[in-house]
Write a protein that holds these residues in place. Sequence first.
Motif, PDB file in Angstrom:
ATOM      1  N   LEU A 158       0.856  -1.178   0.000  1.00 35.15           N
ATOM      2  CA  LEU A 158       0.000   0.000   0.000  1.00 35.15           C
ATOM      3  C   LEU A 158       0.898   1.235   0.000  1.00 35.15           C
ATOM      4  O   LEU A 158       1.749   1.393   0.873  1.00 35.15           O
ATOM      5  N   LEU A 160       1.177   5.172   0.351  1.00 32.87           N
ATOM      6  CA  LEU A 160       0.506   6.356   0.858  1.00 32.87           C
ATOM      7  C   LEU A 160       1.187   7.580   0.258  1.00 32.87           C
ATOM      8  O   LEU A 160       2.388   7.787   0.429  1.00 32.87           O
ATOM      9  N   SER A 161       0.434   8.386  -0.470  1.00 28.41           N
ATOM     10  CA  SER A 161       0.961   9.590  -1.110  1.00 28.41           C
ATOM     11  C   SER A 161       0.379  10.815  -0.409  1.00 28.41           C
ATOM     12  O   SER A 161      -0.843  10.946  -0.294  1.00 28.41           O
ATOM     13  N   GLU A 215       5.971  10.119   0.083  1.00 29.10           N
ATOM     14  CA  GLU A 215       5.428   8.791  -0.188  1.00 29.10           C
ATOM     15  C   GLU A 215       5.855   7.831   0.919  1.00 29.10           C
ATOM     16  O   GLU A 215       7.010   7.854   1.356  1.00 29.10           O
ATOM     17  N   THR A 261      -3.837   6.936  -2.125  1.00 29.16           N
ATOM     18  CA  THR A 261      -3.226   5.611  -2.002  1.00 29.16           C
ATOM     19  C   THR A 261      -3.162   4.919  -3.355  1.00 29.16           C
ATOM     20  O   THR A 261      -3.953   5.188  -4.260  1.00 29.16           O
ATOM     21  N   LYS A 262      -2.171   4.029  -3.474  1.00 32.75           N
ATOM     22  CA  LYS A 262      -2.045   3.145  -4.625  1.00 32.75           C
ATOM     23  C   LYS A 262      -1.918   1.734  -4.083  1.00 32.75           C
ATOM     24  O   LYS A 262      -1.087   1.460  -3.218  1.00 32.75           O
ATOM     25  N   LEU A 263      -2.776   0.838  -4.557  1.00 29.94           N
ATOM     26  CA  LEU A 263      -2.889  -0.499  -3.982  1.00 29.94           C
ATOM     27  C   LEU A 263      -2.250  -1.557  -4.860  1.00 29.94           C
ATOM     28  O   LEU A 263      -2.254  -1.467  -6.078  1.00 29.94           O
TER      29      LEU A 263
END
Length: 272
Positions: A158, A160-161, A215, A261-263
């Motif tokens: 995961l 987090l940005s 990030e 977020t990028k998963l």
Amino acid sequence: LSFDFFENFGDSDLSFTNPVMTVTATNDYGFPVGVDLSGVTSRNNSGSLNLSYTGDAGLSNTFIIDGVADFGDAEKITSVELNKNNSNIAMLLEIKPSQIDFDASGTANPINANPNENFYATDNEGLEVQVNLTFDEVSLQKMADFDTEDALGDLTELLLSVNIANKIPMTGRLVLNFQNSAGQVVLTETLTGFQAANVNEDGASDGTPVTSNFEVVWDANDIALINKTKDVQIVLILTLPEGEDEVLLKGSDALHVSIGTKLSAEFTDDNE
């Protein structure tokens, strides 16, 4: 004094590290003056709080300003430092005042009511008082719901940005404390060194937001901890930029935080 800058923080809890109010008085009268500081009042939309000071020479709330000893001598300068140990200055600031009123009164010869000598000249400048307020850091805290409902179990990574657009002429750090249902912190992330807004010749923000990007990559172990989270405590800590001794804060100063977020997930067949 107007403090409309604090209105930007809404219902966030506010605290200060080493708040100090320095009161400096210049007196060219031939007698000391006792100033009652209990008339200094911090006001917000819901109420007010008066300053409390341990006092000088056993006189509660009283700042004693020295007088000139002999006629013709130079004016006398006296300073007092109000801090968390001898006053409630921290509480005055933590109610997020919209203004602080300085309605102070003075008494001649506060210790000795019958001095041997009092004097003043017709061209006396009289009494002048200046107030300076400083602190090392200001911290804002706010709780937010963050209930994942165990929905992150299949995630392997995961990202987090965090984007911070800052119009405040102070730098600092952002701390995210993820807490479980018992209020215990299961994971903490600290984002250090977001940039301060640029200042003009007056030491105030030029009004243009300065952007900082961060990030954070969470692996499966981190995600397992996050999956237990019910709330997140968001802590914003502001400090002076390196090389700056003071800045001017305005009501138009603000800081905006965006989180995305990028998963990355892995799904398996339980029958295999």
